[in-house]
Write a protein that holds these residues in place. Structure first.
Motif, PDB file in Angstrom:
ATOM      1  N   LEU A 123       2.328   0.688  10.101  1.00  0.00           N
ATOM      2  CA  LEU A 123       1.267  -0.136   9.543  1.00  0.00           C
ATOM      3  C   LEU A 123       0.669  -1.053  10.605  1.00  0.00           C
ATOM      4  O   LEU A 123       1.396  -1.637  11.404  1.00  0.00           O
ATOM      5  CB  LEU A 123       1.802  -1.003   8.396  1.00  0.00           C
ATOM      6  CG  LEU A 123       2.342  -0.269   7.174  1.00  0.00           C
ATOM      7  CD1 LEU A 123       3.026  -1.249   6.241  1.00  0.00           C
ATOM      8  CD2 LEU A 123       1.227   0.465   6.438  1.00  0.00           C
ATOM      9  N   SER A 124      -0.655  -1.180  10.576  1.00  0.00           N
ATOM     10  CA  SER A 124      -1.296  -2.216  11.379  1.00  0.00           C
ATOM     11  C   SER A 124      -0.969  -3.571  10.761  1.00  0.00           C
ATOM     12  O   SER A 124      -0.534  -3.666   9.605  1.00  0.00           O
ATOM     13  CB  SER A 124      -2.815  -2.008  11.394  1.00  0.00           C
ATOM     14  OG  SER A 124      -3.351  -2.216  10.101  1.00  0.00           O
ATOM     15  N   LEU A 125      -1.191  -4.622  11.522  1.00  0.00           N
ATOM     16  CA  LEU A 125      -0.912  -5.962  10.992  1.00  0.00           C
ATOM     17  C   LEU A 125      -1.751  -6.230   9.756  1.00  0.00           C
ATOM     18  O   LEU A 125      -1.247  -6.779   8.763  1.00  0.00           O
ATOM     19  CB  LEU A 125      -1.195  -7.014  12.069  1.00  0.00           C
ATOM     20  CG  LEU A 125      -1.033  -8.478  11.622  1.00  0.00           C
ATOM     21  CD1 LEU A 125       0.383  -8.751  11.142  1.00  0.00           C
ATOM     22  CD2 LEU A 125      -1.416  -9.425  12.747  1.00  0.00           C
ATOM     23  N   ARG A 126      -3.034  -5.856   9.773  1.00  0.00           N
ATOM     24  CA  ARG A 126      -3.890  -6.119   8.611  1.00  0.00           C
ATOM     25  C   ARG A 126      -3.405  -5.379   7.377  1.00  0.00           C
ATOM     26  O   ARG A 126      -3.341  -5.942   6.280  1.00  0.00           O
ATOM     27  CB  ARG A 126      -5.342  -5.725   8.940  1.00  0.00           C
ATOM     28  CG  ARG A 126      -6.316  -5.990   7.817  1.00  0.00           C
ATOM     29  CD  ARG A 126      -6.404  -7.466   7.461  1.00  0.00           C
ATOM     30  NE  ARG A 126      -7.096  -8.222   8.467  1.00  0.00           N
ATOM     31  CZ  ARG A 126      -6.636  -9.347   8.978  1.00  0.00           C
ATOM     32  NH1 ARG A 126      -5.477  -9.837   8.574  1.00  0.00           N
ATOM     33  NH2 ARG A 126      -7.312 -10.007   9.896  1.00  0.00           N
ATOM     34  N   HIS A 127      -3.009  -4.112   7.523  1.00  0.00           N
ATOM     35  CA  HIS A 127      -2.514  -3.362   6.369  1.00  0.00           C
ATOM     36  C   HIS A 127      -1.179  -3.917   5.894  1.00  0.00           C
ATOM     37  O   HIS A 127      -0.908  -3.951   4.683  1.00  0.00           O
ATOM     38  CB  HIS A 127      -2.388  -1.883   6.724  1.00  0.00           C
ATOM     39  CG  HIS A 127      -3.701  -1.181   6.802  1.00  0.00           C
ATOM     40  ND1 HIS A 127      -3.841   0.137   7.163  1.00  0.00           N
ATOM     41  CD2 HIS A 127      -4.959  -1.624   6.558  1.00  0.00           C
ATOM     42  CE1 HIS A 127      -5.106   0.471   7.135  1.00  0.00           C
ATOM     43  NE2 HIS A 127      -5.817  -0.584   6.782  1.00  0.00           N
ATOM     44  N   ALA A 128      -0.331  -4.362   6.814  1.00  0.00           N
ATOM     45  CA  ALA A 128       0.938  -4.982   6.422  1.00  0.00           C
ATOM     46  C   ALA A 128       0.680  -6.263   5.637  1.00  0.00           C
ATOM     47  O   ALA A 128       1.367  -6.554   4.642  1.00  0.00           O
ATOM     48  CB  ALA A 128       1.790  -5.267   7.658  1.00  0.00           C
ATOM     49  N   GLU A 157      -4.046   6.852   3.038  1.00  0.00           N
ATOM     50  CA  GLU A 157      -2.755   7.116   3.681  1.00  0.00           C
ATOM     51  C   GLU A 157      -1.581   6.992   2.720  1.00  0.00           C
ATOM     52  O   GLU A 157      -0.573   7.667   2.888  1.00  0.00           O
ATOM     53  CB  GLU A 157      -2.564   6.141   4.854  1.00  0.00           C
ATOM     54  CG  GLU A 157      -3.598   6.337   5.960  1.00  0.00           C
ATOM     55  CD  GLU A 157      -3.428   5.358   7.100  1.00  0.00           C
ATOM     56  OE1 GLU A 157      -3.180   4.167   6.835  1.00  0.00           O
ATOM     57  OE2 GLU A 157      -3.530   5.785   8.260  1.00  0.00           O
ATOM     58  N   LEU A 158      -1.703   6.117   1.711  1.00  0.00           N
ATOM     59  CA  LEU A 158      -0.583   5.878   0.796  1.00  0.00           C
ATOM     60  C   LEU A 158      -0.777   6.515  -0.569  1.00  0.00           C
ATOM     61  O   LEU A 158       0.066   6.323  -1.449  1.00  0.00           O
ATOM     62  CB  LEU A 158      -0.362   4.367   0.638  1.00  0.00           C
ATOM     63  CG  LEU A 158       0.011   3.603   1.908  1.00  0.00           C
ATOM     64  CD1 LEU A 158       0.190   2.129   1.603  1.00  0.00           C
ATOM     65  CD2 LEU A 158       1.276   4.173   2.532  1.00  0.00           C
ATOM     66  N   THR A 217       6.502  -0.882   8.569  1.00  0.00           N
ATOM     67  CA  THR A 217       6.264   0.507   8.179  1.00  0.00           C
ATOM     68  C   THR A 217       6.308   0.612   6.665  1.00  0.00           C
ATOM     69  O   THR A 217       6.903  -0.235   5.985  1.00  0.00           O
ATOM     70  CB  THR A 217       7.318   1.462   8.779  1.00  0.00           C
ATOM     71  OG1 THR A 217       8.622   1.079   8.310  1.00  0.00           O
ATOM     72  CG2 THR A 217       7.292   1.437  10.293  1.00  0.00           C
ATOM     73  N   ALA A 218       5.659   1.644   6.147  1.00  0.00           N
ATOM     74  CA  ALA A 218       5.701   1.953   4.722  1.00  0.00           C
ATOM     75  C   ALA A 218       6.272   3.350   4.554  1.00  0.00           C
ATOM     76  O   ALA A 218       5.913   4.269   5.303  1.00  0.00           O
ATOM     77  CB  ALA A 218       4.311   1.866   4.102  1.00  0.00           C
ATOM     78  N   LEU A 219       7.153   3.511   3.594  1.00  0.00           N
ATOM     79  CA  LEU A 219       7.752   4.815   3.292  1.00  0.00           C
ATOM     80  C   LEU A 219       7.379   5.168   1.858  1.00  0.00           C
ATOM     81  O   LEU A 219       7.759   4.480   0.909  1.00  0.00           O
ATOM     82  CB  LEU A 219       9.273   4.751   3.457  1.00  0.00           C
ATOM     83  CG  LEU A 219      10.030   6.070   3.314  1.00  0.00           C
ATOM     84  CD1 LEU A 219       9.665   7.021   4.451  1.00  0.00           C
ATOM     85  CD2 LEU A 219      11.527   5.831   3.312  1.00  0.00           C
ATOM     86  N   VAL A 220       6.583   6.240   1.705  1.00  0.00           N
ATOM     87  CA  VAL A 220       6.185   6.737   0.383  1.00  0.00           C
ATOM     88  C   VAL A 220       6.837   8.090   0.195  1.00  0.00           C
ATOM     89  O   VAL A 220       6.439   9.068   0.831  1.00  0.00           O
ATOM     90  CB  VAL A 220       4.658   6.842   0.261  1.00  0.00           C
ATOM     91  CG1 VAL A 220       4.265   7.290  -1.144  1.00  0.00           C
ATOM     92  CG2 VAL A 220       4.002   5.529   0.607  1.00  0.00           C
TER      93      VAL A 220
END
Length: 420
Positions: free
Chosen positions: A258-263, A305-306, A248-251
């Motif tokens: 997160l998907s695996l590719r985005h991670a 998203e970020l 996960t990403a926390l902004v």
């Protein structure tokens, strides 16, 4: 018989077959391309002409990748799924190769003055009809007019939101840096270079300003006095990248699964703070089979998203970042076994097949294991034994079975695993 293809037209009508993977990349590319909303208009205007005559009509991006095509079925059959047209130039083109004629005109973005794509009509006749160049120029002009109308509509919506603030608080910029409001004398010119959000810049008149996001554009506000503390940038926190957790990403306060590719992309950018180009990211993720177009599409989605946490040219993380795997890297330098055992909950993104992620994952595993075997307490070794790499590690289990008291449940568990 309209098609969205990704191909290359070589000299003449001989072409190569595209792969299913490239078809998927084209759909992604077309979905985010600025010409996507205009494809139905161009198709309606030209498809009838292309189908009735011995021609094929193609719309490409600036690099010659085909976004859409239609035309005479026989010509489409002869062309056989092209791979790429010639990259667009900044002027109309009429070319007559030995087996086909081609007329093309570029589509210029009214916002940036850059070539966005190209309208192309090709046929088997050795001599193109004189009206063909005029036709493709008219279609390119139609597309540019529609782009200009859409740009002005976006500008007007942004101005209305700006006016609603009252008092004209700063200078309003478009997403590409065009000055829309707040400069009545026109001293700043039509466009300004965009610094990073929160970064100070000096205007032509000597004023210091800060850039901040506003709706779909930006505001330039007066910078605080030099003695005032600078705005604190939004921190990006990455969790669940080690072990079997869900990344996960926390902004700020916004949490994003997160998907695996985005991670994988975020992990690579975090591990390469100097930044990576689309080509480098593609190679790190896919090896020699990578496609930079796919990376650009994924970066576009991540930015949506970020927010402004990812910079460009090269791609890099622009926000302060915290991540479990970065903390682990720092602890490896200090060789603190107790802290390593606490932080290392398992391999880095264990489902990833990225060559670079696998290399980093293996290095982490070897360094953590070596440090724990050399300096770790039984508690540290037991913590490592709960990870996927430590559950069946013979040397770790043997050390636990021999150093812990025989009555300790952890020693009994280690002996049971050894027998198994």
């Amino acid at each position: 018989m309209s098609e969205g293809l990704y191909g290359m037209v070589t000299t003449g009508l001989r072409v190569d077959r595209e792969t299913p993977n490239e078809i998927g990349n084209t759909h992604d590319l077309r979905d985010v391309h600025p010409l996507q909303p205009l494809l139905p208009l161009l198709a309606q205007s030209l498809a009838h002409m292309a189908g009735e005559s011995a021609h094929m009509m193609v719309v490409t991006d600036a690099d010659g990748r085909v976004l859409w095509r239609d035309g005479n079925p026989e010509i489409l059959r002869i062309a056989h799924e092209p791979h790429r047209t010639d990259p667009c130039t900044d002027r109309p083109l009429m070319r007559v190769p030995h087996v086909q004629s081609r007329s093309a005109a570029p589509i210029i973005d009214p916002d940036t003055d850059r070539v966005l794509g190209c309208v192309d009509i090709s046929g088997t006749a050795r001599s193109p009809h004189p009206a063909t160049v005029a036709l493709v120029c008219a279609m390119a002009k139609l597309a540019e007019t529609q782009l200009a109308l859409r740009m002005h509509e976006r500008d007007e919506r942004l101005r209305r939101r700006y006016e609603a603030l009252g008092g004209h608080p700063g200078i309003l910029l478009s997403p590409t840096g065009r000055v829309l409001s707040g400069d009545p004398l026109g001293t700043l010119g039509e466009r300004l270079p965009l610094p990073a959000p929160g970064e100070r810049m000096v205007l032509r008149d000597g004023r210091f300003v800060l850039l901040e996001t506003f709706s779909d554009g930006y505001l330039l506000r007066a910078a605080p006095p030099a003695s005032a503390p600078a705005p604190v940038p939004t921190r990006l926190r990455l969790h669940g990248f080690l072990g079997e957790g869900s990344p996960t990403a926390l902004v700020g306060e916004h949490r994003l699964p997160l998907s695996l590719r985005h991670a994988e992309i975020l992990a690579l950018l975090a591990l390469h703070p100097g930044g990576l180009s689309a080509e480098q990211l593609s190679f790190h993720l896919y090896g020699d089979d990578g496609n930079p177009v796919t990376i650009r599409v994924e970066i576009h989605r991540l930015r949506a998203e970020l927010g402004n946490t990812i910079g460009a040219r090269p791609y890099r993380l622009t926000s302060p970042i915290e991540a479990d795997f970065l903390e682990l890297r720092g602890l490896l330098a200090s060789s603190d076994p107790a802290s390593l055992a606490r932080v290392y909950t398992g391999p880095l993104l264990p489902r990833s097949e990225s060559p670079e992620i696998r290399r980093e994952r293996d290095e982490f595993e070897v360094q953590v294991r070596t440090c724990l075997l050399l300096r770790g307490s039984p508690d540290d070794l037991w913590a490592y034994a709960q990870t996927s790499g430590g559950r069946e590690d013979f040397e770790i289990l043997q050390r636990l079975a021999t150093t812990l008291p025989a009555t300790d449940h952890r020693a009994a568990a280690a002996r049971a695993r050894l027998r198994a």
